[in-house]
Design a protein around this motif. Structure first.
Motif, short mmCIF file in Angstrom:
data_model
loop_
_atom_site.label_atom_id
_atom_site.label_comp_id
_atom_site.label_asym_id
_atom_site.label_seq_id
_atom_site.Cartn_x
_atom_site.Cartn_y
_atom_site.Cartn_z
N UNK A 21 -0.08 -11.09 10.52
CA UNK A 21 -0.68 -9.87 9.96
C UNK A 21 0.34 -9.03 9.19
N UNK A 22 1.04 -9.71 8.31
CA UNK A 22 2.06 -9.07 7.48
C UNK A 22 1.39 -8.63 6.18
N UNK A 23 1.12 -7.32 6.06
CA UNK A 23 0.34 -6.86 4.91
C UNK A 23 0.70 -5.46 4.42
N UNK A 24 1.85 -4.94 4.82
CA UNK A 24 2.25 -3.61 4.39
C UNK A 24 3.45 -3.71 3.44
N UNK A 25 3.27 -3.23 2.22
CA UNK A 25 4.30 -3.31 1.20
C UNK A 25 5.36 -2.24 1.45
N UNK B 138 -3.37 -8.49 2.32
CA UNK B 138 -4.18 -7.57 3.14
C UNK B 138 -5.51 -8.20 3.55
N UNK B 139 -6.08 -8.99 2.66
CA UNK B 139 -7.36 -9.65 2.94
C UNK B 139 -7.18 -10.97 3.69
N UNK B 140 -5.93 -11.36 3.91
CA UNK B 140 -5.61 -12.61 4.62
C UNK B 140 -6.34 -13.80 4.02
N UNK C 187 8.18 -7.96 11.83
CA UNK C 187 8.25 -9.14 10.99
C UNK C 187 8.45 -8.70 9.53
N UNK C 188 9.34 -9.39 8.83
CA UNK C 188 9.54 -9.13 7.41
C UNK C 188 9.22 -10.40 6.62
N UNK C 189 8.60 -10.23 5.48
CA UNK C 189 8.26 -11.34 4.60
C UNK C 189 8.70 -10.99 3.19
N UNK C 190 9.36 -11.91 2.53
CA UNK C 190 9.80 -11.70 1.15
C UNK C 190 9.08 -12.70 0.26
#
Length: 95
Positions: A45-49, A33-35, A16-19
């Motif tokens: 759970x998209x939390x990695x830059x 990261x802390x949702x 999954x990619x999020x912009x």
């Protein structure tokens, strides 16, 4: 001078990619990261830059965010691969 950021996040499996766009990149990524906020990034759970770029104006940053969102997945992957070939979370300390 105020700086704005356009950024790309992914999940653990890179499926999954999020912009997004923000004026405080580290705070915003910490929120992902802390949702803290309900929505897409918390659900998947998209939390990695993986990638970010700076912009001097909010209008330019929003325009760039729209360009990236309209781009194909292969274009987004190419952008990440060109700048972060090992897909390292850019918020993690270096080795």
């Amino acid at each position: 001078m105020k700086v704005y950021y356009v950024y790309i996040l992914t999940n653990q499996n890179h499926t999954v990619l999020y912009i997004g766009v923000t004026n405080d990149l580290m705070r915003r990524v910490a929120e992902h990261k802390a949702a803290v906020h309900e929505g897409f990034t918390k659900k998947y759970k998209v939390d990695k830059l993986m990638y970010f770029e700076e912009s001097p104006s909010i209008m330019a940053a929003i325009e760039r965010e729209k360009q990236q969102k309209a781009g194909s997945r292969p274009k987004k992957l190419a952008l990440i691969n060109a700048n972060n070939p090992y897909w390292k979370d850019l918020t993690e300390p270096g080795e």
